[in-house]
Design a protein around this motif. Structure first.
Motif, mmCIF file in Angstrom:
data_model
loop_
_atom_site.group_PDB
_atom_site.id
_atom_site.type_symbol
_atom_site.label_atom_id
_atom_site.label_comp_id
_atom_site.label_asym_id
_atom_site.label_seq_id
_atom_site.Cartn_x
_atom_site.Cartn_y
_atom_site.Cartn_z
ATOM 1 N N THR A 146 -23.920 -16.886 -11.216
ATOM 2 C CA THR A 146 -22.516 -16.647 -11.494
ATOM 3 C C THR A 146 -22.300 -15.203 -11.903
ATOM 4 O O THR A 146 -23.152 -14.613 -12.552
ATOM 5 C CB THR A 146 -21.968 -17.597 -12.584
ATOM 6 O OG1 THR A 146 -20.592 -17.293 -12.790
ATOM 7 C CG2 THR A 146 -22.720 -17.450 -13.883
ATOM 8 N N ARG A 147 -21.193 -14.681 -11.518
ATOM 9 C CA ARG A 147 -20.853 -13.313 -11.884
ATOM 10 C C ARG A 147 -20.021 -13.309 -13.153
ATOM 11 O O ARG A 147 -19.735 -12.280 -13.695
ATOM 12 C CB ARG A 147 -20.096 -12.641 -10.749
ATOM 13 C CG ARG A 147 -20.943 -12.460 -9.509
ATOM 14 C CD ARG A 147 -20.103 -12.034 -8.345
ATOM 15 N NE ARG A 147 -19.325 -13.176 -7.904
ATOM 16 C CZ ARG A 147 -18.158 -13.106 -7.311
ATOM 17 N NH1 ARG A 147 -17.608 -11.954 -7.079
ATOM 18 N NH2 ARG A 147 -17.523 -14.183 -6.923
ATOM 19 N N LYS A 206 -16.851 -14.012 -13.436
ATOM 20 C CA LYS A 206 -15.493 -13.535 -13.222
ATOM 21 C C LYS A 206 -14.513 -14.686 -13.464
ATOM 22 O O LYS A 206 -14.818 -15.838 -13.203
ATOM 23 C CB LYS A 206 -15.345 -13.005 -11.805
ATOM 24 C CG LYS A 206 -16.191 -11.764 -11.547
ATOM 25 C CD LYS A 206 -16.173 -11.375 -10.110
ATOM 26 C CE LYS A 206 -14.982 -10.499 -9.827
ATOM 27 N NZ LYS A 206 -14.968 -10.016 -8.455
ATOM 28 N N GLU A 256 -12.126 -15.658 -11.762
ATOM 29 C CA GLU A 256 -11.791 -16.383 -10.539
ATOM 30 C C GLU A 256 -12.802 -17.481 -10.219
ATOM 31 O O GLU A 256 -12.523 -18.374 -9.423
ATOM 32 C CB GLU A 256 -11.740 -15.439 -9.333
ATOM 33 C CG GLU A 256 -10.754 -14.310 -9.447
ATOM 34 C CD GLU A 256 -11.365 -13.076 -10.085
ATOM 35 O OE1 GLU A 256 -12.479 -12.664 -9.720
ATOM 36 O OE2 GLU A 256 -10.727 -12.516 -10.984
ATOM 37 N N ASP A 257 -14.000 -17.408 -10.814
ATOM 38 C CA ASP A 257 -15.063 -18.354 -10.475
ATOM 39 C C ASP A 257 -14.668 -19.798 -10.753
ATOM 40 O O ASP A 257 -14.955 -20.692 -9.955
ATOM 41 C CB ASP A 257 -16.364 -18.009 -11.203
ATOM 42 C CG ASP A 257 -17.007 -16.734 -10.669
ATOM 43 O OD1 ASP A 257 -16.592 -16.251 -9.599
ATOM 44 O OD2 ASP A 257 -17.920 -16.219 -11.335
ATOM 45 N N GLN A 279 -12.252 -20.880 -8.102
ATOM 46 C CA GLN A 279 -12.965 -21.060 -6.842
ATOM 47 C C GLN A 279 -13.699 -22.396 -6.814
ATOM 48 O O GLN A 279 -13.651 -23.119 -5.818
ATOM 49 C CB GLN A 279 -13.958 -19.919 -6.646
ATOM 50 C CG GLN A 279 -14.776 -20.040 -5.389
ATOM 51 C CD GLN A 279 -15.744 -18.889 -5.280
ATOM 52 O OE1 GLN A 279 -15.311 -17.741 -5.190
ATOM 53 N NE2 GLN A 279 -17.015 -19.185 -5.301
ATOM 54 N N THR A 280 -14.362 -22.742 -7.890
ATOM 55 C CA THR A 280 -15.077 -24.016 -7.964
ATOM 56 C C THR A 280 -14.115 -25.182 -7.792
ATOM 57 O O THR A 280 -14.382 -26.119 -7.028
ATOM 58 C CB THR A 280 -15.832 -24.131 -9.302
ATOM 59 O OG1 THR A 280 -16.802 -23.084 -9.367
ATOM 60 C CG2 THR A 280 -16.526 -25.477 -9.436
ATOM 61 N N HIS A 315 -17.355 -19.156 2.000
ATOM 62 C CA HIS A 315 -17.275 -18.151 0.940
ATOM 63 C C HIS A 315 -18.599 -17.401 0.957
ATOM 64 O O HIS A 315 -19.664 -18.019 1.023
ATOM 65 C CB HIS A 315 -17.067 -18.803 -0.429
ATOM 66 C CG HIS A 315 -17.236 -17.819 -1.550
ATOM 67 N ND1 HIS A 315 -16.311 -16.833 -1.805
ATOM 68 C CD2 HIS A 315 -18.224 -17.657 -2.450
ATOM 69 C CE1 HIS A 315 -16.745 -16.107 -2.832
ATOM 70 N NE2 HIS A 315 -17.894 -16.593 -3.241
ATOM 71 N N ARG A 336 -21.125 -15.231 -0.986
ATOM 72 C CA ARG A 336 -21.477 -14.878 -2.352
ATOM 73 C C ARG A 336 -22.242 -13.569 -2.417
ATOM 74 O O ARG A 336 -23.081 -13.285 -1.565
ATOM 75 C CB ARG A 336 -22.337 -15.977 -2.978
ATOM 76 C CG ARG A 336 -21.576 -17.251 -3.194
ATOM 77 C CD ARG A 336 -22.435 -18.248 -3.865
ATOM 78 N NE ARG A 336 -23.423 -18.736 -2.896
ATOM 79 C CZ ARG A 336 -24.301 -19.674 -3.144
ATOM 80 N NH1 ARG A 336 -24.375 -20.216 -4.314
ATOM 81 N NH2 ARG A 336 -25.130 -20.070 -2.208
ATOM 82 N N ASP A 371 -11.620 -14.181 -0.104
ATOM 83 C CA ASP A 371 -12.625 -14.981 -0.809
ATOM 84 C C ASP A 371 -12.947 -16.284 -0.104
ATOM 85 O O ASP A 371 -14.098 -16.682 -0.043
ATOM 86 C CB ASP A 371 -12.144 -15.314 -2.223
ATOM 87 C CG ASP A 371 -12.151 -14.110 -3.138
ATOM 88 O OD1 ASP A 371 -13.063 -13.275 -3.022
ATOM 89 O OD2 ASP A 371 -11.243 -14.018 -3.984
#
Length: 119
Positions: free
Chosen positions: A2-3, A5, A7-8, A11-12, A27, A29, A51
């Protein structure tokens, strides 16, 4: 991986809902480089690609995911322009779009088979 961010989490949620609805997603990565920086390997003009690419019987969506205050980069704006000019459905989704039901409505609409008129 994981970054971290904002948005994560969105996104999930979106990808999980797509799976539940039988939609297909792509997507790309990023990976951690030896220098400790995150990079997404792209070729050609790929920098700034949305994305998520989401496909269903009703068509295809290109979505950029952003935090509540996030905005698109120059490259992301250019891709949005190019895809829109080509007739694609391009938009930005933020957490408020999840909360309002917009994302679910757009994904459910993508499940409907598109009727194509004979040429």
């Amino acid at each position: 991986m994981t970054r971290g961010k904002p948005e994560d989490a969105l996104q999930t949620r979106v990808i999980d809902l797509c799976k539940l609805l039988g939609l297909h997603t792509a997507h790309f990565r990023p990976g951690l480089t030896q220098t400790g920086r995150w990079r997404t390997a792209v070729g050609g003009d790929g920098k700034g690609w949305p994305d998520l690419t989401i496909v269903g019987p009703g068509g295809i969506l290109f979505r950029e995911l952003k935090s509540a205050t996030g905005s698109r980069t120059l490259e992301q704006r250019k891709w949005a322009e190019w895809l829109t000019e080509a007739g694609a459905d391009v938009a930005v989704w933020k957490p408020r779009d999840w909360d309002s039901g917009r994302i679910e409505a757009e994904l459910r609409a993508l499940r409907a088979t598109r009727v194509v008129a004979d040429a």
